[in-house]
Scaffold this motif. Structure first.
Motif, PDB file in Angstrom:
ATOM      1  N   ILE A 120       8.844 -10.240   3.112  1.00  0.00           N
ATOM      2  CA  ILE A 120       9.542  -9.015   2.734  1.00  0.00           C
ATOM      3  C   ILE A 120       8.862  -7.805   3.374  1.00  0.00           C
ATOM      4  N   ILE A 121       7.542  -7.726   3.214  1.00  0.00           N
ATOM      5  CA  ILE A 121       6.784  -6.595   3.755  1.00  0.00           C
ATOM      6  C   ILE A 121       6.933  -6.523   5.275  1.00  0.00           C
ATOM      7  N   THR A 122       6.855  -7.671   5.932  1.00  0.00           N
ATOM      8  CA  THR A 122       6.998  -7.715   7.393  1.00  0.00           C
ATOM      9  C   THR A 122       8.357  -7.189   7.823  1.00  0.00           C
ATOM     10  N   GLU A 123       9.408  -7.604   7.136  1.00  0.00           N
ATOM     11  CA  GLU A 123      10.760  -7.169   7.474  1.00  0.00           C
ATOM     12  C   GLU A 123      10.930  -5.667   7.225  1.00  0.00           C
ATOM     13  N   TYR A 124      10.381  -5.184   6.125  1.00  0.00           N
ATOM     14  CA  TYR A 124      10.495  -3.755   5.810  1.00  0.00           C
ATOM     15  C   TYR A 124       9.809  -2.897   6.870  1.00  0.00           C
ATOM     16  N   ARG A 125       8.665  -3.362   7.326  1.00  0.00           N
ATOM     17  CA  ARG A 125       7.939  -2.594   8.336  1.00  0.00           C
ATOM     18  C   ARG A 125       8.690  -2.544   9.662  1.00  0.00           C
ATOM     19  N   LYS A 126       9.461  -3.583   9.961  1.00  0.00           N
ATOM     20  CA  LYS A 126      10.258  -3.590  11.189  1.00  0.00           C
ATOM     21  C   LYS A 126      11.214  -2.410  11.213  1.00  0.00           C
ATOM     22  N   HIS A 127      11.664  -1.984  10.039  1.00  0.00           N
ATOM     23  CA  HIS A 127      12.631  -0.885   9.935  1.00  0.00           C
ATOM     24  C   HIS A 127      11.948   0.465   9.708  1.00  0.00           C
ATOM     25  N   GLY A 128      10.626   0.500   9.767  1.00  0.00           N
ATOM     26  CA  GLY A 128       9.901   1.761   9.644  1.00  0.00           C
ATOM     27  C   GLY A 128       9.612   2.207   8.229  1.00  0.00           C
ATOM     28  N   PHE A 129       9.863   1.332   7.232  1.00  0.00           N
ATOM     29  CA  PHE A 129       9.570   1.689   5.845  1.00  0.00           C
ATOM     30  C   PHE A 129       8.066   1.609   5.567  1.00  0.00           C
ATOM     31  N   THR A 130       7.577   2.516   4.726  1.00  0.00           N
ATOM     32  CA  THR A 130       6.205   2.435   4.225  1.00  0.00           C
ATOM     33  C   THR A 130       6.195   1.471   3.041  1.00  0.00           C
ATOM     34  N   THR A 131       5.098   0.717   2.879  1.00  0.00           N
ATOM     35  CA  THR A 131       5.001  -0.239   1.778  1.00  0.00           C
ATOM     36  C   THR A 131       3.810   0.097   0.890  1.00  0.00           C
ATOM     37  N   ALA A 132       3.932  -0.208  -0.406  1.00  0.00           N
ATOM     38  CA  ALA A 132       2.875   0.127  -1.352  1.00  0.00           C
ATOM     39  C   ALA A 132       2.800  -0.874  -2.488  1.00  0.00           C
ATOM     40  N   ILE A 133       1.582  -1.074  -3.019  1.00  0.00           N
ATOM     41  CA  ILE A 133       1.377  -1.836  -4.249  1.00  0.00           C
ATOM     42  C   ILE A 133       1.259  -0.829  -5.381  1.00  0.00           C
ATOM     43  N   ASP A 134       2.074  -0.983  -6.407  1.00  0.00           N
ATOM     44  CA  ASP A 134       2.012  -0.118  -7.578  1.00  0.00           C
ATOM     45  C   ASP A 134       1.095  -0.748  -8.630  1.00  0.00           C
ATOM     46  N   ASP A 135       0.545   0.077  -9.514  1.00  0.00           N
ATOM     47  CA  ASP A 135      -0.248  -0.397 -10.655  1.00  0.00           C
ATOM     48  C   ASP A 135      -1.404  -1.296 -10.233  1.00  0.00           C
ATOM     49  N   PHE A 136      -2.045  -0.990  -9.112  1.00  0.00           N
ATOM     50  CA  PHE A 136      -3.120  -1.858  -8.647  1.00  0.00           C
ATOM     51  C   PHE A 136      -4.284  -1.864  -9.639  1.00  0.00           C
ATOM     52  N   GLY A 137      -4.726  -3.058  -9.978  1.00  0.00           N
ATOM     53  CA  GLY A 137      -5.833  -3.197 -10.909  1.00  0.00           C
ATOM     54  C   GLY A 137      -5.400  -3.540 -12.316  1.00  0.00           C
ATOM     55  N   ALA A 138      -4.082  -3.646 -12.548  1.00  0.00           N
ATOM     56  CA  ALA A 138      -3.613  -3.935 -13.911  1.00  0.00           C
ATOM     57  C   ALA A 138      -2.625  -5.082 -13.956  1.00  0.00           C
ATOM     58  N   GLY A 139      -2.385  -5.731 -12.821  1.00  0.00           N
ATOM     59  CA  GLY A 139      -1.337  -6.737 -12.774  1.00  0.00           C
ATOM     60  C   GLY A 139      -1.828  -8.161 -12.693  1.00  0.00           C
ATOM     61  N   HIS A 140      -0.967  -9.020 -12.188  1.00  0.00           N
ATOM     62  CA  HIS A 140      -1.217 -10.454 -12.190  1.00  0.00           C
ATOM     63  C   HIS A 140      -2.163 -10.899 -11.081  1.00  0.00           C
ATOM     64  N   ALA A 141      -2.033 -10.320  -9.895  1.00  0.00           N
ATOM     65  CA  ALA A 141      -2.751 -10.870  -8.757  1.00  0.00           C
ATOM     66  C   ALA A 141      -3.993 -10.075  -8.361  1.00  0.00           C
ATOM     67  N   GLY A 142      -3.954  -8.755  -8.471  1.00  0.00           N
ATOM     68  CA  GLY A 142      -5.099  -7.936  -8.116  1.00  0.00           C
ATOM     69  C   GLY A 142      -5.524  -8.106  -6.678  1.00  0.00           C
ATOM     70  N   LEU A 143      -6.831  -8.301  -6.475  1.00  0.00           N
ATOM     71  CA  LEU A 143      -7.384  -8.381  -5.132  1.00  0.00           C
ATOM     72  C   LEU A 143      -6.837  -9.553  -4.336  1.00  0.00           C
ATOM     73  N   GLY A 144      -6.365 -10.583  -5.034  1.00  0.00           N
ATOM     74  CA  GLY A 144      -5.833 -11.744  -4.330  1.00  0.00           C
ATOM     75  C   GLY A 144      -4.677 -11.399  -3.411  1.00  0.00           C
ATOM     76  N   LEU A 145      -3.857 -10.431  -3.785  1.00  0.00           N
ATOM     77  CA  LEU A 145      -2.727 -10.049  -2.942  1.00  0.00           C
ATOM     78  C   LEU A 145      -3.196  -9.453  -1.613  1.00  0.00           C
TER      79      LEU A 145
END
Length: 238
Positions: A120-145
């Motif tokens: 998903i992120i790769t495809e979004y970047r192809k179109h010039g979109f900026t990508t972000a992780i929200d709520d970092f440090g409070a979710g399921h995956a954390g640093l693993g992502l």
């Protein structure tokens, strides 16, 4: 949709606005999202994107170079290229540049397939979109992502921000996150900032982008007055 500003402490200006889901009677995002059935996720996600772009194209002052931040549900995106068609059509119809759109996904929704999210992120970047992780440090995956992929921007969860000026533990964790982000070339945004002390500490720590009630509360289908740093709240200048 309601809009909440993202403040750039270096340029002392509004950097962009996050579009936040609201109910017709003003219900908050958690209440609205709790009503969405699994088989409605994709349609709801698509409709929210289109609505956010339509409103932003009318509300954003011309020539201000503002970002529109839109939340998306990773588990609702089936095929990345196909799911972007409505977004791209809405942007074209509203003459809203795709380079001004940022998509953020929240860690509060457990990512069922990290490989799919990477696609998903790769495809979004192809179109010039900026990508972000929200709520970092409070979710399921954390640093693993961050091991699997690196977004353009990382939003520190408010639990790490709250009272950080007086919390050595929070200071240590945020310092570590900033170090990792710097190594990976990721911009850090502190969200949920509610006091001047929190803002000044995080600014001194090297964070540039901020969001929270200290700067402005979300405004329903409007752009709210914004406190610029330590300056009293003022209206957004077109």
């Amino acid at each position: 949709m309601a809009f909440q500003p993202i403040y750039d402490a270096v340029d002392e200006r509004v950097w962009g606005y996050e579009a936040l889901v609201r109910g017709l009677s003003g219900e908050g995002a958690p209440e609205v999202l709790s009503r969405i059935l699994p088989d409605q996720r994709y349609r709801f996600d698509q409709d929210c994107r289109v609505k956010a772009i339509e409103l932003a194209s009318r509300l954003f002052p011309a020539g201000e170079d503002l970002k529109l931040s839109i939340n998306f549900m990773p588990n609702a995106v089936y095929e990345p290229a196909a799911c972007l068609r409505a977004t791209l059509r809405a942007a074209a119809r509203c003459s809203f540049p795709t380079s001004a759109i940022m998509f953020e996904f929240t860690e509060n929704e457990e990512v069922e397939d990290t490989a799919h999210l990477t696609n998903i992120i790769t495809e979004y970047r192809k179109h010039g979109f900026t990508t972000a992780i929200d709520d970092f440090g409070a979710g399921h995956a954390g640093l693993g992502l961050l091991v699997d992929f690196q977004p353009d921007l990382m939003k520190l969860d408010m639990k790490l921000v709250r009272g950080i000026d007086g919390s050595p533990a929070r200071q240590a964790v945020v310092s570590g996150v900033l170090g990792i982000a710097g190594e990976l070339g990721i911009t850090v945004l502190a969200e949920g900032v509610e006091t001047e002390a929190e803002y000044l500490f995080l600014k001194a720590a090297g964070i540039r982008l901020f969001q929270g009630y200290w700067f402005a509360t979300p405004a329903f289908e409007d752009l709210p007055p914004v406190r610029l740093g330590s300056v009293p709240a003022i209206g957004v200048v077109a």
